[in-house]
Design a protein around this motif. Structure first.
Motif, PDB file in Angstrom:
ATOM      1  N   PRO A 252       0.805  -1.231   0.000  1.00 41.77           N
ATOM      2  CA  PRO A 252       0.000   0.000   0.000  1.00 41.77           C
ATOM      3  C   PRO A 252       0.834   1.276   0.000  1.00 41.77           C
ATOM      4  N   ALA A 253       2.112   1.172   0.395  1.00 40.97           N
ATOM      5  CA  ALA A 253       2.974   2.366   0.417  1.00 40.97           C
ATOM      6  C   ALA A 253       3.636   2.642  -0.932  1.00 40.97           C
ATOM      7  N   THR A 254       3.432   1.760  -1.904  1.00 36.01           N
ATOM      8  CA  THR A 254       4.129   1.862  -3.185  1.00 36.01           C
ATOM      9  C   THR A 254       3.979   3.236  -3.825  1.00 36.01           C
ATOM     10  N   ARG A 255       2.759   3.672  -4.013  1.00 33.57           N
ATOM     11  CA  ARG A 255       2.531   4.917  -4.752  1.00 33.57           C
ATOM     12  C   ARG A 255       2.983   6.147  -3.973  1.00 33.57           C
ATOM     13  N   THR A 256       2.823   6.124  -2.652  1.00 28.53           N
ATOM     14  CA  THR A 256       3.256   7.260  -1.842  1.00 28.53           C
ATOM     15  C   THR A 256       4.769   7.404  -1.880  1.00 28.53           C
ATOM     16  N   PHE A 257       5.485   6.310  -1.717  1.00 30.95           N
ATOM     17  CA  PHE A 257       6.944   6.364  -1.766  1.00 30.95           C
ATOM     18  C   PHE A 257       7.423   6.794  -3.150  1.00 30.95           C
ATOM     19  N   GLN A 258       6.784   6.272  -4.188  1.00 31.16           N
ATOM     20  CA  GLN A 258       7.149   6.680  -5.542  1.00 31.16           C
ATOM     21  C   GLN A 258       6.961   8.181  -5.724  1.00 31.16           C
ATOM     22  N   ALA A 259       5.815   8.682  -5.295  1.00 31.22           N
ATOM     23  CA  ALA A 259       5.501  10.097  -5.496  1.00 31.22           C
ATOM     24  C   ALA A 259       6.487  11.008  -4.781  1.00 31.22           C
ATOM     25  N   ILE A 260       6.772  10.705  -3.524  1.00 33.39           N
ATOM     26  CA  ILE A 260       7.687  11.552  -2.755  1.00 33.39           C
ATOM     27  C   ILE A 260       9.081  11.494  -3.344  1.00 33.39           C
ATOM     28  N   ARG A 261       9.516  10.295  -3.746  1.00 40.47           N
ATOM     29  CA  ARG A 261      10.845  10.149  -4.344  1.00 40.47           C
ATOM     30  C   ARG A 261      10.971  10.963  -5.634  1.00 40.47           C
ATOM     31  N   ILE A 262       9.957  10.874  -6.488  1.00 41.32           N
ATOM     32  CA  ILE A 262       9.982  11.616  -7.749  1.00 41.32           C
ATOM     33  C   ILE A 262      10.016  13.113  -7.479  1.00 41.32           C
ATOM     34  N   TYR A 263       9.226  13.567  -6.510  1.00 43.14           N
ATOM     35  CA  TYR A 263       9.200  14.995  -6.192  1.00 43.14           C
ATOM     36  C   TYR A 263      10.537  15.462  -5.625  1.00 43.14           C
ATOM     37  N   VAL A 264      11.074  14.723  -4.667  1.00 43.58           N
ATOM     38  CA  VAL A 264      12.339  15.110  -4.021  1.00 43.58           C
ATOM     39  C   VAL A 264      13.464  15.242  -5.044  1.00 43.58           C
ATOM     40  N   ASN A 265      13.503  14.338  -6.011  1.00 44.09           N
ATOM     41  CA  ASN A 265      14.606  14.313  -6.977  1.00 44.09           C
ATOM     42  C   ASN A 265      14.292  15.002  -8.307  1.00 44.09           C
ATOM     43  N   ARG A 266      13.090  15.577  -8.406  1.00 41.56           N
ATOM     44  CA  ARG A 266      12.678  16.242  -9.648  1.00 41.56           C
ATOM     45  C   ARG A 266      12.874  15.321 -10.856  1.00 41.56           C
ATOM     46  N   GLU A 267      12.511  14.072 -10.697  1.00 41.83           N
ATOM     47  CA  GLU A 267      12.836  13.066 -11.695  1.00 41.83           C
ATOM     48  C   GLU A 267      12.188  13.321 -13.049  1.00 41.83           C
ATOM     49  N   LEU A 268      10.944  13.730 -13.068  1.00 45.99           N
ATOM     50  CA  LEU A 268      10.279  13.936 -14.349  1.00 45.99           C
ATOM     51  C   LEU A 268      10.808  15.178 -15.056  1.00 45.99           C
ATOM     52  N   ASP A 269      11.093  16.220 -14.297  1.00 48.20           N
ATOM     53  CA  ASP A 269      11.715  17.419 -14.886  1.00 48.20           C
ATOM     54  C   ASP A 269      13.076  17.060 -15.479  1.00 48.20           C
ATOM     55  N   GLN A 270      13.834  16.251 -14.713  1.00 46.16           N
ATOM     56  CA  GLN A 270      15.147  15.821 -15.188  1.00 46.16           C
ATOM     57  C   GLN A 270      15.026  15.006 -16.475  1.00 46.16           C
ATOM     58  N   LEU A 271      14.005  14.154 -16.548  1.00 45.53           N
ATOM     59  CA  LEU A 271      13.808  13.340 -17.746  1.00 45.53           C
ATOM     60  C   LEU A 271      13.529  14.209 -18.962  1.00 45.53           C
ATOM     61  N   VAL A 272      12.637  15.171 -18.821  1.00 44.99           N
ATOM     62  CA  VAL A 272      12.330  16.067 -19.943  1.00 44.99           C
ATOM     63  C   VAL A 272      13.586  16.799 -20.407  1.00 44.99           C
ATOM     64  N   ASP A 273      14.353  17.313 -19.448  1.00 44.67           N
ATOM     65  CA  ASP A 273      15.584  18.025 -19.800  1.00 44.67           C
ATOM     66  C   ASP A 273      16.604  17.097 -20.455  1.00 44.67           C
ATOM     67  N   ALA A 274      16.650  15.833 -20.018  1.00 42.97           N
ATOM     68  CA  ALA A 274      17.593  14.872 -20.601  1.00 42.97           C
ATOM     69  C   ALA A 274      17.214  14.543 -22.046  1.00 42.97           C
ATOM     70  N   LEU A 275      15.930  14.420 -22.318  1.00 43.95           N
ATOM     71  CA  LEU A 275      15.496  14.159 -23.694  1.00 43.95           C
ATOM     72  C   LEU A 275      15.876  15.320 -24.606  1.00 43.95           C
ATOM     73  N   ALA A 276      15.684  16.542 -24.112  1.00 42.33           N
ATOM     74  CA  ALA A 276      16.084  17.711 -24.896  1.00 42.33           C
ATOM     75  C   ALA A 276      17.592  17.740 -25.103  1.00 42.33           C
ATOM     76  N   ALA A 277      18.357  17.380 -24.064  1.00 43.50           N
ATOM     77  CA  ALA A 277      19.817  17.369 -24.169  1.00 43.50           C
ATOM     78  C   ALA A 277      20.287  16.315 -25.165  1.00 43.50           C
ATOM     79  N   ALA A 278      19.636  15.147 -25.163  1.00 40.75           N
ATOM     80  CA  ALA A 278      19.995  14.096 -26.114  1.00 40.75           C
ATOM     81  C   ALA A 278      19.711  14.541 -27.543  1.00 40.75           C
TER      82      ALA A 278
END
Length: 341
Positions: A208-234
């Motif tokens: 039951p903690a799967t989605r909460t841990f995923q969400a906080i981790r993604i937010y803390v590390n700005r993972e989706l923002d980083q992904l978008v920027d990495a695609l542009a950099a590639a």
């Protein structure tokens, strides 16, 4: 980074790079080739590219522990491997600084690494108790800062946007109530709060903690923002014929990559009889496979962490790179408030 899904099934599996054969087929490494591994992790893709005869691999990771662990391999490769401690969102700048030109391919393996999950002290895992941290780069605000200092409505929005958690509001209220009595400093503290709301794990179901841990981790590390920027950099980095391969582990990541390769490879305008034909800019990538490549049953049996993985890949054209709109790719727009509940 050797990515992994966040249900942590098979957490004792070895650090096996997911879809390795498929990634190599997508990149088609050649003798003397130059490649960028934007998510080094345990070095699985990097080792395979070097074994295939790459002249140079520039391997990037935000995690200083991953870079430290790879130094022996870097020394062994005698100039064929250059490790970079930094964000893959700047992979074009890192490649240029390392003298990698032209680049034949870029590989990205998105998400938390097996090593990070398995090390309780990093605070990524809800299976093993540790400090509520989750920072890939070991600096900046931690997961504990999020759950103990943010406004309850912001916490709910984070859980909804980045974890697609249907009970986001209830969990956020429970977090706010729990921290009023005592700060949440350990992963087990947060797990207990979630279990009080959603119940304990049932056999055959995700924790039951799967989605909460995923969400906080993604937010803390700005993972989706980083992904978008990495695609542009590639896109900026790769020359004509250069190949991009991206492995994702959940729908938010895959949606961004899917929309990117579709948008950048589109040659026919998607319009209607009510709208005039639009003029499209030249395609910057050619799709090699229209859909995603997924692991087979044999790989999932060997490595349960592979079961949610998807690989998308494309080949660069001669067209000039153009600005990238993260919101159009599905990047959630979130701006925390200054309130505290």
């Amino acid at each position: 980074m050797t990515g992994t899904p966040m249900d942590e099934t098979g957490a004792d599996a070895p650090h096996v790079p997911v879809l390795l054969a498929e990634v190599l087929d997508a990149l088609q490494p050649i003798e003397g080739g130059v490649f960028v591994d934007g998510t080094f992790g345990a070095g699985g893709y990097t080792r395979a590219l070097l074994a295939a005869g790459a002249r140079l691999v520039v391997a990037i990771d935000r995690d200083p522990t991953a870079i430290a662990a790879g130094r022996a391999l870097e020394a062994e490769m005698a100039g064929r491997l250059k490790l970079v401690h930094g964000a893959f969102s700047d992979l074009d700048a890192h490649a240029a600084a390392a003298g990698a030109s032209p680049v034949d391919g870029v590989v990205l393996d998105i998400g938390v690494s097996s090593m990070q999950l398995d090390e309780a002290e990093r605070g990524f895992s809800f299976r093993n108790d540790g400090p509520l941290d989750m920072r890939m780069s070991l600096d900046g605000p931690s997961a504990a800062d999020v759950v103990n200092a943010m406004d309850g409505r912001d916490i709910a929005l984070i859980l909804k946007l980045y974890g697609e958690e249907r009970q986001a509001g209830r969990i956020a209220k429970a977090i706010v109530a729990a921290r009023a009595a005592e700060p949440l400093t350990r992963t087990r503290d947060l797990v207990r709060v979630i279990e009080k709301v959603l119940g304990a794990k049932r056999f055959g179901e995700a924790h039951p903690a799967t989605r909460t841990f995923q969400a906080i981790r993604i937010y803390v590390n700005r993972e989706l923002d980083q992904l978008v920027d990495a695609l542009a950099a590639a896109e900026r980095l790769l020359p004509d014929g250069g190949r991009l391969a991206v492995v994702t582990f959940h729908s938010l990541e895959d949606r961004i990559v899917k929309r990117f390769v579709q948008d950048r490879s589109r040659t026919v305008a998607q319009g209607s009889r009510h709208l005039p034909e639009a003029t499209l800019p030249p395609a910057t990538f050619r799709l090699i496979e229209k859909g995603a490549v997924e692991p087979g049953e044999a790989e999932c049996a060997r490595n349960p962490r592979a079961r949610s993985a998807k690989l998308r890949f494309a080949t660069r054209t001669t067209a000039t790179a153009r600005p990238l709109d993260g919101q159009a790719l599905g990047l959630p727009m979130f701006q925390p408030s200054v309130r505290r509940a």
